[in-house]
Design an enzyme around this catalytic site. Sequence first.
Site, short mmCIF file in Angstrom:
data_model
loop_
_atom_site.label_atom_id
_atom_site.label_comp_id
_atom_site.label_asym_id
_atom_site.label_seq_id
_atom_site.Cartn_x
_atom_site.Cartn_y
_atom_site.Cartn_z
N HIS A 12 33.29 41.93 35.28
CA HIS A 12 34.27 42.49 36.22
C HIS A 12 33.66 43.31 37.33
O HIS A 12 34.39 43.95 38.09
CB HIS A 12 35.28 43.38 35.49
CG HIS A 12 36.16 42.67 34.54
ND1 HIS A 12 37.41 42.21 34.87
CD2 HIS A 12 35.98 42.32 33.25
CE1 HIS A 12 37.97 41.62 33.83
NE2 HIS A 12 37.11 41.68 32.83
N LYS A 53 45.49 52.50 44.15
CA LYS A 53 44.40 52.00 43.32
C LYS A 53 43.55 53.20 42.93
O LYS A 53 43.75 54.29 43.46
CB LYS A 53 43.55 50.97 44.06
CG LYS A 53 43.12 51.43 45.46
CD LYS A 53 42.33 50.37 46.19
CE LYS A 53 43.15 49.27 46.82
NZ LYS A 53 43.00 47.98 46.22
N THR A 91 43.68 43.25 41.86
CA THR A 91 44.90 42.61 41.35
C THR A 91 46.12 43.25 42.01
O THR A 91 47.16 42.60 42.13
CB THR A 91 45.00 42.75 39.82
OG1 THR A 91 44.63 44.07 39.45
CG2 THR A 91 44.09 41.77 39.12
N LYS A 127 49.88 41.81 43.51
CA LYS A 127 51.20 42.38 43.22
C LYS A 127 51.96 42.66 44.52
O LYS A 127 53.16 42.41 44.62
CB LYS A 127 51.06 43.66 42.38
CG LYS A 127 50.47 43.39 41.00
CD LYS A 127 50.01 44.67 40.29
CE LYS A 127 49.09 44.30 39.12
NZ LYS A 127 48.33 45.45 38.60
C1 F58 Z 1 38.12 45.99 37.86
N1 F58 Z 1 37.23 46.78 37.06
C2 F58 Z 1 37.49 45.55 39.16
N2 F58 Z 1 36.81 48.49 35.59
O1 F58 Z 1 37.02 46.66 39.87
C3 F58 Z 1 38.57 44.82 39.96
O2 F58 Z 1 38.03 44.32 41.14
C4 F58 Z 1 39.15 43.69 39.12
O3 F58 Z 1 40.25 43.12 39.78
C5 F58 Z 1 39.59 44.19 37.77
O4 F58 Z 1 38.54 44.86 37.11
C6 F58 Z 1 40.06 43.08 36.86
O5 F58 Z 1 39.12 42.06 36.83
C7 F58 Z 1 37.71 47.84 36.37
O6 F58 Z 1 38.89 48.15 36.41
C8 F58 Z 1 37.07 49.60 34.87
O7 F58 Z 1 38.11 50.21 34.94
C9 F58 Z 1 35.97 50.04 33.93
C10 F58 Z 1 36.55 50.71 32.71
C11 F58 Z 1 35.46 51.23 31.80
C12 F58 Z 1 34.48 52.10 32.50
C13 F58 Z 1 33.91 51.43 33.73
C14 F58 Z 1 35.01 50.90 34.67
#
Ligand code: F58
Length: 837
Positions: free
Chosen positions: A374, A565, A673, A677
């Site tokens: 991701h 976001k 995402t 939405k």
């Molecule tokens: C997100 N990552 C991406 N990580 O930033 C976003 O572009 C993508 O659409 C989404 O994933 C789904 O694929 C993300 O949200 C975190 O929140 C992690 C959680 C654990 C610690 C590091 C960040």
Amino acid sequence: MSAATKQGFDTEVRHEPIRTSLSVEAMKRAYLDNLFYIQARSPDTATDHDRYMAAAFTVRDRMLERWIKTAQTCKNARARTVCYFSAEYLLGPHLQNNIINLGIADKVALLVDELGLDAENIIAQEEEPGLGNGGLGRLAACYLDSLATLQIPAIGYGIRYEFGIFDQRIEQGWQVEVSDLWLRNGNPWEIARPKLRFPVGFGGHTEAYADDQGKPRVRWIPDLVVNGVAHDTPILGYQVANTNLLRLWRSEACTSFDFQAFNSGDYYGAVNAKVIAENISKVLYPNDEPDAGKALRLRQQYFFVACSLQDMIRLHLEHAPSLDNFHEKFVAQLNDTHPAIAVAELMRLLLDEYHYAWDRAWGITRQTFAYTNHTLLPEALETWSVDLFRQLLPRHLEIIFEINRRFLDQMRIRYPFDHERIAGLSLIAEGAEQRVRMAHLATVGSFAVNGVAALHTDLLKTTVMKDFYELWPEKFHNVTNGVTPRRFVLLSNPALGELLNRVAGPSWARDMASLRSLETYAEDAGFHEEWQSMKITAKRRLAKLISQRTNIQVDPRSLFDIQVKRIHEYKRQHLNALHIITLYEHIKNNAQLDITPRTFIFGGKAAPGYAMAKLMIKLITSIGDVINHDPQVRDVLRVVFYPDFNVKHAQPVYPAADLSEQISMAGKEASGTGNMKFSMNGALTIGTLDGANVEIRDEVGPENFFLFGLTVDEVGQTLNAGYHPWEIYNSNDQLRGAIELIDSGLFSHGDTDLFRPLTENLIHHDPYLVLADYPSYVDCQADVDTAFKDRPRWNRMSILNVARMGKFSSDRSIKDYCDTIWKIRPTPVHICSGDDT
Ligand code: F58
């Protein structure tokens, strides 16, 4: 038909048919019974929370037969089951979603009417399970919804955090974190399974020994063992009976506490092990804090993975004689690297507990896991220090070293003398301290690796995973993310839902591609009117919430320009802020300016340890304080920071947006995402060619998307050429004016230092090219301004956005996973009781 079935009895599941019937009468009876027998209240003494609990149990009861039937059907079908391994699930409130998926919204509305209830107040009582940080956790929740809707046997495995993501308060413009006590008033959706528990070891040492046949074996003797206890939540599909299982683990001490230590007077020592054990599932880690020393996080990761694998093995051995075909019955999808330790744990179980030889164990393991990446952000690619690993998981470290030894031996044959490449592929990063690269462990231990948007997957293949891609090109896939139209259109935007039912037919919510039929209305003046009135109603609703929650009054006729976001420099909320200041200066310098009135709305949490993100929040709220009180501009501009952005608060936001801000530096947002939405709800996007924006623009058409900014290639060239942001600063009067206004102290009561860390960083470093993209962003915003004045044009663009968003339903994403990675087909579940009457 047997007499039992005729009467509405399911012959396999004993229950009283009337009790869980979907008729208004039966639901009314059940609601009143629940109020009385569960909450111990009569209708006139009940609080809104009692009413919520009674309503939740009424709905939950109607899911249980479907749930049990799903488990039976899948077991009998011996179908392959998807196990989604995710440290995060950002589920959002359940009640309304389950009502929609059960298809009883109309009946519930009647019931609410008959009983004279206040539905909004009741719904508002639900504390959402915020068991995730942002996009990744919310994606997991959308995927659970789609897996059930598509009738795919699936179990979501994760952690039942006692405290989810913190609640955000804004005090004097700053973010203040408040702990999230989501379980305080009970959780009617989960069913605790105290008997379903597994031991999980930590620490200790390993021992070599010879088994009965004299074969060399290893055993791990942990020095701490905790239990994981299952807590189950049913996940109902939309308009199907399939109801999957979300199984979250809570940690518990194995014994209540050490009596020996207690008796000898060591009270603190006595409870210590209990405290350590229970801390494991205590709190969700907020992201963006450096991983150093976060032993608890590694414990959490191993804890939930170890419980989940034991559970899968238990399920498998219920009807299989051995684990030989484990991978044929299960696929475990790793949601990022947080569960990647599962690769080593399954190996350990197969080698040490089930006595498989290495090669067979490795064959089963590699065919069980698939890994989703991701992020490309280097700081977010997880590594763990080898020393910490040795302390917490000594046996796993041995296994990882052995996986690596065998892997690198093969690589040396394949790439003789290419030491650099081999060091780059290694599971262990060498340096001042050795670290385990979790993405490498996940990649080597999986049969498939995927990115989450086309651009992101391409970048994975050409940058961070380049060497792996060259090695195993067939292993790499793209599965573009999607979001569930049930929660994010039907539930969040009922007026749009109804309109779509009418013009596209009600099946659109299961088949979003059918929304294309909306294109025929793109030029229809009558339809435009309806469209616009729907939007204004949603904007009024949000305006009311804004007023209630922030005390700021906004005009629903103004352009609602929204960026919601997580707050992060790469997402560039400060670029948006600079544009607002630029408009402010324009208006101050030219009172006659004919600009479209705008309301700028921001929302999002900053990681508690991320000072720059917190300062960005302060900057936004401070700009709002000045602009919203300045009589010269306040009729044209308003700035709102909408606090505590979570799923519940997000739901009224998307329908009310005219403009969706998706302005990350190209190459940094893996997918996004929120962009989907918004667009599904008729907002137009202003965005860079980043993440899924690229595909959204391809789908909706470039003429229906406001594009600006450097491309990934241009970003690379700009940085390689030696980027000097101060040159842009010096040569662009508007930009310099905006930054100088911040530095002047106008937004900080004369304090000229408050925002210096932010402005200095922009002028001298600007790692995310805010200044480089500023001119094209401001120009593009001027195009937005012009377009909004042309209502027929704007309406057409908005309608076409909705019509062309079919690709971004999470149903499509899950179908892609099923076809290209999991190789799984639906297992429909039928309930044959008279339950649906
Ligand atoms: C997100 N990552 C991406 N990580 O930033 C976003 O572009 C993508 O659409 C989404 O994933 C789904 O694929 C993300 O949200 C975190 O929140 C992690 C959680 C654990 C610690 C590091 C960040």
